[in-house]
Design a protein around this motif. Sequence first.
Motif, PDB file in Angstrom:
ATOM      1  N   ILE A 111      -5.556  91.360  68.080  1.00 45.92           N
ATOM      2  CA  ILE A 111      -6.104  90.530  67.006  1.00 45.92           C
ATOM      3  C   ILE A 111      -7.411  89.875  67.440  1.00 45.92           C
ATOM      4  N   VAL A 112      -7.482  89.447  68.694  1.00 49.31           N
ATOM      5  CA  VAL A 112      -8.742  88.876  69.213  1.00 49.31           C
ATOM      6  C   VAL A 112      -9.864  89.894  69.076  1.00 49.31           C
ATOM      7  N   THR A 113      -9.555  91.157  69.326  1.00 52.82           N
ATOM      8  CA  THR A 113     -10.575  92.209  69.234  1.00 52.82           C
ATOM      9  C   THR A 113     -10.930  92.531  67.788  1.00 52.82           C
ATOM     10  N   SER A 114      -9.914  92.571  66.911  1.00 50.59           N
ATOM     11  CA  SER A 114     -10.166  92.955  65.511  1.00 50.59           C
ATOM     12  C   SER A 114     -10.686  91.791  64.675  1.00 50.59           C
ATOM     13  N   HIS A 115     -10.370  90.549  65.082  1.00 46.25           N
ATOM     14  CA  HIS A 115     -10.806  89.363  64.335  1.00 46.25           C
ATOM     15  C   HIS A 115     -11.448  88.364  65.309  1.00 46.25           C
ATOM     16  N   PRO A 116     -12.586  88.719  65.923  1.00 44.64           N
ATOM     17  CA  PRO A 116     -13.187  87.866  66.961  1.00 44.64           C
ATOM     18  C   PRO A 116     -13.639  86.506  66.467  1.00 44.64           C
ATOM     19  N   THR A 117     -13.859  86.343  65.160  1.00 44.47           N
ATOM     20  CA  THR A 117     -14.327  85.055  64.657  1.00 44.47           C
ATOM     21  C   THR A 117     -13.177  84.114  64.315  1.00 44.47           C
ATOM     22  N   TRP A 118     -11.945  84.597  64.395  1.00 43.48           N
ATOM     23  CA  TRP A 118     -10.813  83.703  64.149  1.00 43.48           C
ATOM     24  C   TRP A 118     -10.666  82.734  65.308  1.00 43.48           C
ATOM     25  N   SER A 119     -10.271  81.510  65.007  1.00 49.34           N
ATOM     26  CA  SER A 119     -10.063  80.522  66.055  1.00 49.34           C
ATOM     27  C   SER A 119      -8.822  80.865  66.873  1.00 49.34           C
ATOM     28  N   ASP A 120      -8.724  80.258  68.050  1.00 48.99           N
ATOM     29  CA  ASP A 120      -7.553  80.480  68.900  1.00 48.99           C
ATOM     30  C   ASP A 120      -6.283  80.042  68.184  1.00 48.99           C
ATOM     31  N   ARG A 121      -6.359  78.937  67.462  1.00 50.15           N
ATOM     32  CA  ARG A 121      -5.174  78.436  66.758  1.00 50.15           C
ATOM     33  C   ARG A 121      -4.761  79.372  65.633  1.00 50.15           C
ATOM     34  N   ALA A 122      -5.733  79.958  64.920  1.00 48.74           N
ATOM     35  CA  ALA A 122      -5.402  80.871  63.830  1.00 48.74           C
ATOM     36  C   ALA A 122      -4.688  82.106  64.368  1.00 48.74           C
ATOM     37  N   ILE A 123      -5.180  82.651  65.472  1.00 52.68           N
ATOM     38  CA  ILE A 123      -4.540  83.821  66.073  1.00 52.68           C
ATOM     39  C   ILE A 123      -3.185  83.449  66.645  1.00 52.68           C
ATOM     40  N   ALA A 124      -3.100  82.267  67.246  1.00 52.13           N
ATOM     41  CA  ALA A 124      -1.833  81.813  67.829  1.00 52.13           C
ATOM     42  C   ALA A 124      -0.757  81.687  66.764  1.00 52.13           C
ATOM     43  N   ALA A 125      -1.133  81.219  65.571  1.00 52.71           N
ATOM     44  CA  ALA A 125      -0.149  81.046  64.499  1.00 52.71           C
ATOM     45  C   ALA A 125       0.439  82.383  64.067  1.00 52.71           C
ATOM     46  N   VAL A 126      -0.377  83.440  64.088  1.00 53.24           N
ATOM     47  CA  VAL A 126       0.098  84.767  63.687  1.00 53.24           C
ATOM     48  C   VAL A 126       0.923  85.412  64.797  1.00 53.24           C
ATOM     49  N   ALA A 127       0.472  85.269  66.032  1.00 56.81           N
ATOM     50  CA  ALA A 127       1.102  85.976  67.153  1.00 56.81           C
ATOM     51  C   ALA A 127       2.278  85.223  67.762  1.00 56.81           C
ATOM     52  N   GLY A 128       2.499  83.972  67.364  1.00 56.27           N
ATOM     53  CA  GLY A 128       3.613  83.222  67.926  1.00 56.27           C
ATOM     54  C   GLY A 128       3.363  82.794  69.357  1.00 56.27           C
ATOM     55  N   LEU A 129       2.125  82.470  69.668  1.00 57.66           N
ATOM     56  CA  LEU A 129       1.756  81.997  71.002  1.00 57.66           C
ATOM     57  C   LEU A 129       1.119  80.615  70.878  1.00 57.66           C
ATOM     58  N   GLY A 130       0.682  80.064  71.983  1.00 59.82           N
ATOM     59  CA  GLY A 130      -0.056  78.816  71.961  1.00 59.82           C
ATOM     60  C   GLY A 130      -1.551  79.084  71.928  1.00 59.82           C
ATOM     61  N   ALA A 131      -2.289  78.130  71.380  1.00 58.63           N
ATOM     62  CA  ALA A 131      -3.743  78.292  71.287  1.00 58.63           C
ATOM     63  C   ALA A 131      -4.379  78.456  72.664  1.00 58.63           C
ATOM     64  N   ARG A 132      -3.858  77.760  73.664  1.00 54.30           N
ATOM     65  CA  ARG A 132      -4.423  77.879  75.012  1.00 54.30           C
ATOM     66  C   ARG A 132      -4.188  79.275  75.575  1.00 54.30           C
ATOM     67  N   THR A 133      -3.038  79.849  75.279  1.00 58.26           N
ATOM     68  CA  THR A 133      -2.767  81.211  75.727  1.00 58.26           C
ATOM     69  C   THR A 133      -3.762  82.180  75.114  1.00 58.26           C
ATOM     70  N   VAL A 134      -4.018  82.018  73.814  1.00 57.58           N
ATOM     71  CA  VAL A 134      -4.988  82.891  73.133  1.00 57.58           C
ATOM     72  C   VAL A 134      -6.376  82.685  73.720  1.00 57.58           C
ATOM     73  N   GLY A 135      -6.730  81.447  74.034  1.00 62.08           N
ATOM     74  CA  GLY A 135      -8.027  81.191  74.647  1.00 62.08           C
ATOM     75  C   GLY A 135      -8.166  81.891  75.989  1.00 62.08           C
ATOM     76  N   THR A 136      -7.080  81.900  76.765  1.00 64.15           N
ATOM     77  CA  THR A 136      -7.095  82.610  78.044  1.00 64.15           C
ATOM     78  C   THR A 136      -7.271  84.103  77.832  1.00 64.15           C
ATOM     79  N   ILE A 137      -6.582  84.638  76.811  1.00 62.16           N
ATOM     80  CA  ILE A 137      -6.700  86.065  76.487  1.00 62.16           C
ATOM     81  C   ILE A 137      -8.129  86.396  76.068  1.00 62.16           C
ATOM     82  N   ARG A 138      -8.713  85.537  75.221  1.00 66.01           N
ATOM     83  CA  ARG A 138     -10.079  85.780  74.746  1.00 66.01           C
ATOM     84  C   ARG A 138     -11.061  85.792  75.925  1.00 66.01           C
TER      85      ARG A 138
END
Length: 322
Positions: A119-146
């Motif tokens: 999702i980070v790759t397909s939707h790079p402009t989405w915020s970490d929190r927006a991606i986290a809400a879909v993937a069931g992770l924390g925003a900090r985890t998504v930030g680390t992934i990004r």
Amino acid sequence: MAGRTVVAAQPGDQEVRWLPISALLPADSPRQGGEDIEHIRMLAGIGEPLPPIIVHRATMRVIDGMHRLGAAILRGDELIEVRLFDGTDKEAFLLAVQSNIAHGLPLSLADRIRAAERIVTSHPTWSDRAIAAVAGLGARTVGTIRGRLQVDMDPGVGRARTGRDGRVRPLDNAEGRLRASAIIQERPNASLREVAREAGISPSTVRDVRQRVAQGQDPVPQKWRRGHGPKPADPRHGGLLDRPALAEMLQGLQSDPSLRFTEQGRILLRWIYARAIRQDERVDVVEKVPPHCSYIMVNVARACADEWLQLANALERRTVAD
């Protein structure tokens, strides 16, 4: 995009219809290990009708319900109940991820991380929190992934992110604060919402900027200046924050066929509902505890919290092992 909540799309066709199983294609699933045969056998043995599966109309690929489809095949069914989804392949994948963290056999932590990477790759402009809400992770985890993926974006697009509420906000909070400060100096009577809309920051941030400017302080706090931002989450803890609301998670469990339609599952649901404390429920309890019993309740609460934590750790270890 403003004002539109960023979530995976919902099935557009609310009518339930029966389709031939032979017409359906396997899912573009976030579940890397494939389907769980034991879960399929369990579903096949349930006498009650199972919820309809969701199918992408354009490709006829299953979006949500591969285990239910497997159960139907195991029973020898030729037709299955379906809701059709109209959307792009990317939207279909978002819905698949969001559906599989809300009910049924949940995605493993590894599956959710892989889904977030995609999702980070397909939707790079989405915020970490927006991606986290879909993937069931924390925003900090998504930030680390990004940060690990170092996704390339157009320089202009990369200066802002789309949040969970659909609003586009500047990636650099300092930039928004400086813009708000300039607007406040030009138009001191402008409302908080007016400044927030033009500066691309929240009204609460505008209020803070206005107070700092009135006190002769820098509108940008030290922590938001370049090179002094918040430190990333400790990867040892995973940053698993911002989980879905408790009511949503309980509803997801209650809708799970493996719990709802089995005696053992219903016993587990009653056990969980009897022990789960809803949001803000503790506020009323605090006022009802006599002062001389407070220290006992403190120990009881902490003992219960420790048991829940140990349960969570045990389940998480089992999930990782699987």
